[in-house]
Motif scaffolding. Sequence first.
Motif, short mmCIF file in Angstrom:
data_model
loop_
_atom_site.label_atom_id
_atom_site.label_comp_id
_atom_site.label_asym_id
_atom_site.label_seq_id
_atom_site.Cartn_x
_atom_site.Cartn_y
_atom_site.Cartn_z
N ASP A 6 0.81 -1.22 0.00
CA ASP A 6 0.00 0.00 0.00
C ASP A 6 0.85 1.27 0.00
O ASP A 6 0.69 2.14 -0.87
CB ASP A 6 -0.95 -0.01 1.20
N GLN A 10 1.62 4.05 -3.01
CA GLN A 10 1.34 5.48 -2.86
C GLN A 10 2.58 6.32 -3.20
O GLN A 10 2.47 7.36 -3.84
CB GLN A 10 0.87 5.78 -1.44
N ASP A 13 3.13 6.04 -6.98
CA ASP A 13 2.10 6.79 -7.69
C ASP A 13 2.43 8.28 -7.71
O ASP A 13 2.31 8.93 -8.75
CB ASP A 13 0.73 6.55 -7.05
N ARG A 14 2.85 8.81 -6.59
CA ARG A 14 3.20 10.23 -6.55
C ARG A 14 4.39 10.53 -7.45
O ARG A 14 4.37 11.48 -8.22
CB ARG A 14 3.48 10.67 -5.12
N ASP A 30 3.10 15.37 1.24
CA ASP A 30 1.95 15.07 0.40
C ASP A 30 1.14 13.89 0.96
O ASP A 30 -0.09 13.94 0.99
CB ASP A 30 2.40 14.78 -1.03
N LEU A 31 1.83 12.85 1.40
CA LEU A 31 1.13 11.70 1.97
C LEU A 31 0.35 12.05 3.23
O LEU A 31 -0.72 11.51 3.49
CB LEU A 31 2.13 10.58 2.28
N ASN A 32 0.88 12.98 4.01
CA ASN A 32 0.22 13.37 5.26
C ASN A 32 -1.09 14.11 5.03
O ASN A 32 -1.86 14.29 5.98
CB ASN A 32 1.16 14.21 6.13
N LYS A 33 -1.38 14.50 3.81
CA LYS A 33 -2.68 15.10 3.50
C LYS A 33 -3.79 14.06 3.61
O LYS A 33 -4.95 14.41 3.81
CB LYS A 33 -2.67 15.70 2.09
N GLN A 34 -3.42 12.77 3.47
CA GLN A 34 -4.41 11.71 3.53
C GLN A 34 -4.38 10.94 4.84
O GLN A 34 -5.40 10.50 5.32
CB GLN A 34 -4.20 10.72 2.37
N ARG A 35 -3.19 10.73 5.38
CA ARG A 35 -3.06 10.00 6.65
C ARG A 35 -1.71 10.35 7.26
O ARG A 35 -0.75 10.61 6.54
CB ARG A 35 -3.18 8.50 6.44
#
Length: 122
Positions: A6, A10, A13-14, A30-35
Motif C-alpha cells: 500500500d 502510494q 504513484d506520486r 503530500d502523503l500526510n494530507k491523507q493520513r
Amino acid sequence: MRRLGDLEAQIMDRLWSWGRPATVRELVDDLNKQRPLAYTTVLTVADILHGKGLLQRQKQGRAWRYEPTRSREAYTAALMQDALDVSPDRSSALAHFVERISQDEQEALRQALRSLTGDQPE
C-alpha cells in the motif's frame, strides 16, 4: 516482480504522477494530507523501493532525491509478464485475459501488436 504494498504504491504513484525526482520530505508532506505518516516510515519504504530497483536516488545536500527507474507502464508490463510466467499454458492465459478486457482495450492491444509487427489494419 511482486505487486507493491500500500505505502509503496502510494509513493510510486506520486513519483510517477509528478514526473520529477522528489525528496522524502516532499513525499511525507503530500502523503500526510491523507493520513499521518512518520518521516522515518516513508524514508524506510523509499529505501526498500531503492533496494528493489524501483527507485534510483541522488544525494542533494543532506537529502536523497528519489525517482522511478521505470515508467508506470513498464512496471505494469513487468507484472503482466510475471503473471504469464507462472502459467503452464500461456496461450490460454492470454485468451482468458483478452476475454476479460473491454473492446477499447482489445483494440489498443491490436494496435500495439500491429505496431510491433508492422502490419496494417485490413
